[in-house]
Design a protein around this motif. Structure first.
Motif, PDB file in Angstrom:
ATOM      1  N   SER A  23      -0.501  -3.238   2.712  1.00 51.56           N
ATOM      2  CA  SER A  23      -1.839  -3.076   2.470  1.00 51.56           C
ATOM      3  C   SER A  23      -1.648  -3.789   2.313  1.00 51.56           C
ATOM      4  O   SER A  23      -3.205  -4.819   1.101  1.00 51.56           O
ATOM      5  N   ALA A  39      -8.740  -3.842   7.630  1.00 54.96           N
ATOM      6  CA  ALA A  39      -7.970  -2.972   6.804  1.00 54.96           C
ATOM      7  C   ALA A  39      -7.491  -1.161   7.724  1.00 54.96           C
ATOM      8  O   ALA A  39      -6.523  -0.698   8.323  1.00 54.96           O
ATOM      9  N   TRP A 194      -6.500   3.193   0.699  1.00 53.73           N
ATOM     10  CA  TRP A 194      -6.705   2.058   0.673  1.00 53.73           C
ATOM     11  C   TRP A 194      -8.254   1.631  -0.383  1.00 53.73           C
ATOM     12  O   TRP A 194      -8.151   0.538  -1.133  1.00 53.73           O
ATOM     13  N   ASP A 203      -3.796  -1.267  -4.649  1.00 55.96           N
ATOM     14  CA  ASP A 203      -5.383  -0.458  -3.576  1.00 55.96           C
ATOM     15  C   ASP A 203      -7.045  -1.075  -3.210  1.00 55.96           C
ATOM     16  O   ASP A 203      -7.013  -1.503  -4.963  1.00 55.96           O
TER      17      ASP A 203
END
Length: 274
Positions: A23, A39, A194, A203
Motif C-alpha cells: 500500500s 496501485a 485502496w 487507503d
C-alpha cells in the motif's frame, strides 16, 4: 467481539502500516491518473515474499519515471522497450515479460479511450449497474385455433455488479489478473480497498462512486487463519470467493458501512503473531 475487532482495526490502520506493505505505492505519485495505475500494478504483483515483489514493483516504477511517470510510460508505449511481446523469460514467479506486456498493452488501450483507469472502470460499472434482472415483453403468437396467445415471459439474469468481477472481466485476457469464478481475487480486492475506502491513513479513497459497504475483504492467508480462530468463518473454510463473501458479510456485523476495515484487524493480528 465488536470492541475487540474495533480496537484491533484502530491499532493497525495507521500510517505505520504503509512501511513494509505494498500500500506504500499509493503514495508513490501525486496525480490520480498515475496513482491508479501504480496501485493496480502494485496490487497485481503483491503475492509471495514482500522482499521479492516490492523490488519488482519498484523496478517498473523506476523504469516509468525515466519517461515522466507510469501514465506516460504506458500511453506512449515506452513500456515496449523493457517488456516485449512473446518474451517468455520470467519477470516474477510464474509470470513472464510477455504476460506483463499484455497487461500494459491492455492498459494502453484503456487510456486511449478514457483519461484515467478509474474513469474507464467507472463507466463499465455504471453501465452494468443499470442492467437488472428484467422480464421480456410478451409476444403475441397465433395458436392452432387462430387465437392470439402471448409467449411465456422469460427472465434475464443481470451480470455481477461487484466491482471486483467487472475488473476481472475487463482484463480477462491478461493472465496476471485473477478471473476464475471461484478465486477469492485477493489482489483485486486489495486494490479496490485502496481505491474505495476513504477517511483512512492508508487507503486513498479516490473512487467515491462505488459504495465501500460492497467491498469484499482481501482473503490473505493471515486474514483467513485469524478469521477461523475468531470463529468468524468455519474452521474448514478454504481460500475461495465463497469464503471471502462470507467473511465480508460477517464483517458488516461489526463495521456495517465499511466491512473491509476488518482486513486491518485480522491481517495486523496475523502478522504480529509471526
Amino acid at each position: 467481539m465488536k470492541n475487540k475487532l474495533v480496537e484491533l482495526a484502530d491499532k493497525y490502520e495507521t500510517k505505520d502500516f504503509l512501511k513494509n506493505d505494498p500500500s506504500q505505492f499509493l503514495y508513490y505519485y501525486k496525480t490520480v491518473r498515475d496513482t491508479e495505475l501504480c496501485a493496480f500494478i502494485a496490487a497485481l504483483l503483491s503475492f509471495g515474499s514482500r522482499k521479492q515483489f516490492i523490488p519488482k514493483i519498484n523496478f517498473i516504477m523506476n523504469e516509468a519515471d525515466k519517461s515522466g511517470g507510469i501514465y506516460k510510460w504506458i500511453l506512449d508505449r515506452i513500456y515496449k522497450k523493457t517488456f516485449c511481446a512473446n518474451d517468455e523469460k520470467k519477470f516474477y514467479r510464474f509470470y513472464s515479460y510477455d504476460d506483463f506486456f499484455k497487461l500494459f498493452l491492455k492498459l494502453e488501450n484503456i487510456l486511449k479511450k478514457e483519461k484515467t483507469l478509474g474513469e474507464f472502470i467507472k463507466k463499465e460499472y455504471m453501465t452494468r449497474s443499470n442492467v437488472r434482472g428484467t422480464k421480456s415483453a410478451a409476444v403475441a403468437k397465433p395458436t392452432a385455433h387462430g387465437t392470439i396467445s402471448p409467449n411465456l415471459k422469460t427472465t434475464t439474469r443481470a451480470p455481477s455488479t461487484y466491482l471486483v468481477d467487472i475488473i476481472a472481466d475487463i482484463f480477462n485476457d491478461c493472465s496476471i489478473v485473477p478471473s476464475t469464478k471461484t478465486s477469492a481475487k485477493k489482489r483485486l480486492c486489495m486494490f479496490l480497498r485502496w481505491m474505495v475506502r476513504d477517511n483512512s491513513p492508508v487507503d486513498k479513497g479516490l473512487w467515491t462512486w462505488y459504495p465501500k459497504k460492497d467491498l469484499i475483504i482481501p482473503l490473505d492467508v493471515h486474514v483467513l487463519e485469524e478469521a477461523k480462530k475468531l470463529k468468524l468463518i468455519p474452521e474448514n473454510a478454504g481460500a475461495t470467493r465463497k469464503t471471502a463473501e462470507l467473511l465480508s458479510k460477517e464483517a458488516k456485523k461489526y463495521f456495517p458501512e465499511d466491512p473491509a476495515r476488518l482486513d486491518f484487524a485480522l491481517f495486523g493480528l496475523g502478522v504480529d503473531k509471526n
